[in-house]
Design a protein around this motif. Structure first.
Motif, PDB file in Angstrom:
ATOM      1  N   VAL A 149       0.846  -1.200   0.000  1.00  0.00           N
ATOM      2  CA  VAL A 149       0.000   0.000   0.000  1.00  0.00           C
ATOM      3  C   VAL A 149       0.882   1.250   0.000  1.00  0.00           C
ATOM      4  O   VAL A 149       0.628   2.203  -0.745  1.00  0.00           O
ATOM      5  CB  VAL A 149      -0.960  -0.016   1.224  1.00  0.00           C
ATOM      6  N   ALA A 150       1.913   1.251   0.821  1.00  0.00           N
ATOM      7  CA  ALA A 150       2.818   2.403   0.886  1.00  0.00           C
ATOM      8  C   ALA A 150       3.491   2.632  -0.465  1.00  0.00           C
ATOM      9  O   ALA A 150       3.623   3.779  -0.917  1.00  0.00           O
ATOM     10  CB  ALA A 150       3.865   2.187   1.979  1.00  0.00           C
ATOM     11  N   LEU A 151       3.903   1.574  -1.126  1.00  0.00           N
ATOM     12  CA  LEU A 151       4.545   1.685  -2.435  1.00  0.00           C
ATOM     13  C   LEU A 151       3.579   2.269  -3.460  1.00  0.00           C
ATOM     14  O   LEU A 151       3.940   3.160  -4.247  1.00  0.00           O
ATOM     15  CB  LEU A 151       5.064   0.322  -2.897  1.00  0.00           C
ATOM     16  N   VAL A 152       2.332   1.814  -3.467  1.00  0.00           N
ATOM     17  CA  VAL A 152       1.329   2.322  -4.403  1.00  0.00           C
ATOM     18  C   VAL A 152       1.080   3.811  -4.156  1.00  0.00           C
ATOM     19  O   VAL A 152       0.995   4.610  -5.096  1.00  0.00           O
ATOM     20  CB  VAL A 152       0.015   1.508  -4.291  1.00  0.00           C
ATOM     21  N   VAL A 153       0.998   4.225  -2.895  1.00  0.00           N
ATOM     22  CA  VAL A 153       0.775   5.639  -2.556  1.00  0.00           C
ATOM     23  C   VAL A 153       1.941   6.493  -3.036  1.00  0.00           C
ATOM     24  O   VAL A 153       1.744   7.547  -3.649  1.00  0.00           O
ATOM     25  CB  VAL A 153       0.547   5.800  -1.030  1.00  0.00           C
ATOM     26  N   VAL A 154       3.167   6.053  -2.790  1.00  0.00           N
ATOM     27  CA  VAL A 154       4.346   6.812  -3.207  1.00  0.00           C
ATOM     28  C   VAL A 154       4.410   6.923  -4.731  1.00  0.00           C
ATOM     29  O   VAL A 154       4.672   8.002  -5.280  1.00  0.00           O
ATOM     30  CB  VAL A 154       5.639   6.176  -2.632  1.00  0.00           C
ATOM     31  N   VAL A 155       4.141   5.829  -5.443  1.00  0.00           N
ATOM     32  CA  VAL A 155       4.172   5.856  -6.909  1.00  0.00           C
ATOM     33  C   VAL A 155       3.074   6.772  -7.444  1.00  0.00           C
ATOM     34  O   VAL A 155       3.305   7.564  -8.367  1.00  0.00           O
ATOM     35  CB  VAL A 155       4.041   4.419  -7.475  1.00  0.00           C
ATOM     36  N   THR A 156       1.886   6.728  -6.862  1.00  0.00           N
ATOM     37  CA  THR A 156       0.775   7.580  -7.308  1.00  0.00           C
ATOM     38  C   THR A 156       1.118   9.054  -7.117  1.00  0.00           C
ATOM     39  O   THR A 156       0.890   9.885  -8.014  1.00  0.00           O
ATOM     40  CB  THR A 156      -0.513   7.225  -6.536  1.00  0.00           C
ATOM     41  N   ILE A 157       1.643   9.397  -5.962  1.00  0.00           N
ATOM     42  CA  ILE A 157       2.033  10.789  -5.702  1.00  0.00           C
ATOM     43  C   ILE A 157       3.120  11.212  -6.681  1.00  0.00           C
ATOM     44  O   ILE A 157       3.088  12.317  -7.233  1.00  0.00           O
ATOM     45  CB  ILE A 157       2.488  10.965  -4.239  1.00  0.00           C
ATOM     46  N   GLY A 158       4.095  10.352  -6.915  1.00  0.00           N
ATOM     47  CA  GLY A 158       5.175  10.656  -7.864  1.00  0.00           C
ATOM     48  C   GLY A 158       4.650  10.893  -9.269  1.00  0.00           C
ATOM     49  O   GLY A 158       5.056  11.850  -9.947  1.00  0.00           O
ATOM     50  N   LEU A 159       3.717  10.042  -9.725  1.00  0.00           N
ATOM     51  CA  LEU A 159       3.139  10.211 -11.067  1.00  0.00           C
ATOM     52  C   LEU A 159       2.310  11.490 -11.150  1.00  0.00           C
ATOM     53  O   LEU A 159       2.347  12.197 -12.174  1.00  0.00           O
ATOM     54  CB  LEU A 159       2.285   8.990 -11.433  1.00  0.00           C
ATOM     55  N   ALA A 160       1.569  11.816 -10.091  1.00  0.00           N
ATOM     56  CA  ALA A 160       0.764  13.050 -10.090  1.00  0.00           C
ATOM     57  C   ALA A 160       1.676  14.267 -10.164  1.00  0.00           C
ATOM     58  O   ALA A 160       1.394  15.229 -10.908  1.00  0.00           O
ATOM     59  CB  ALA A 160      -0.105  13.099  -8.838  1.00  0.00           C
ATOM     60  N   LEU A 161       2.768  14.259  -9.420  1.00  0.00           N
ATOM     61  CA  LEU A 161       3.723  15.374  -9.469  1.00  0.00           C
ATOM     62  C   LEU A 161       4.371  15.485 -10.843  1.00  0.00           C
ATOM     63  O   LEU A 161       4.550  16.591 -11.373  1.00  0.00           O
ATOM     64  CB  LEU A 161       4.792  15.212  -8.385  1.00  0.00           C
TER      65      LEU A 161
END
Length: 174
Positions: A149-161
């Motif tokens: 879950v933490a990995l998915v959140v970090v990747v999502t935030i990175g892609l949004a940025l």
């Protein structure tokens, strides 16, 4: 010396040594405190020691560990001899290692490990952290799902940025 002064000194010496642990011998010091000699008594655990112990000799016994806080009530303790014991150099010896390191670091070179495997025959001052074991100082294990879950959140935030940065850069070019 008057007889009353001699009697007072005798009484003071007797009082000072009355709390001496059974297998040990105690001697009152002239400047207050006790010399507690427990050498070669086959001790497997630390006896109950008088609070005014200044010199403690525990050499040549069968001590394998030192419980945390075992020496904390010995505020006058200046000398501690724990050589020639079959020390188990793992987490159970962390307290003794830190106590010696704080008060008499040179004594660490005279404490030898009898076990476990990696530590055998080493001096206590030669051991590095992992050789004493993990001592419970490890990160708490979390279920693997939380790492996912933490990995998915970090990747999502990175892609949004990244998307926001690309949109801003494209608008600047036009």
């Amino acid at each position: 010396m008057p007889i009353w002064a001699a009697l007072f000194l005798l009484w003071a010496t007797t009082e000072a040594t009355k709390d001496c642990p059974a297998p040990c011998t105690c001697q009152a010091l002239e400047t207050m405190g006790l010399w507690v000699d427990c050498r070669g008594q086959g001790l497997t655990s630390l006896p109950s020691l008088p609070a005014h112990t200044r010199h403690l000799l525990l050499a040549n016994n069968s001590l394998r560990s030192m419980p945390p806080g075992a020496l904390d009530n010995l505020l006058q303790l200046q000398t501690l001899d724990v050589t020639q014991n079959p020390w188990q150099c793992d987490c159970s010896l962390t307290y003794l290692c830190l106590w010696l390191e704080d008060r008499t670091p040179e004594a660490l070179a005279h404490v030898h490990c009898a076990s476990p495997g990696l530590a055998t025959i080493h001096q206590l001052d030669q051991l590095i952290g992992y050789e004493l074991g993990n001592c419970g100082w490890q990160l708490q294990a979390y279920p693997e799902i939380w790492w996912d879950v933490a990995l998915v959140v970090v990747v999502t935030i990175g892609l949004a940025l990244l998307a926001g940065l690309l949109c801003t850069a494209t608008e600047s070019l036009e």
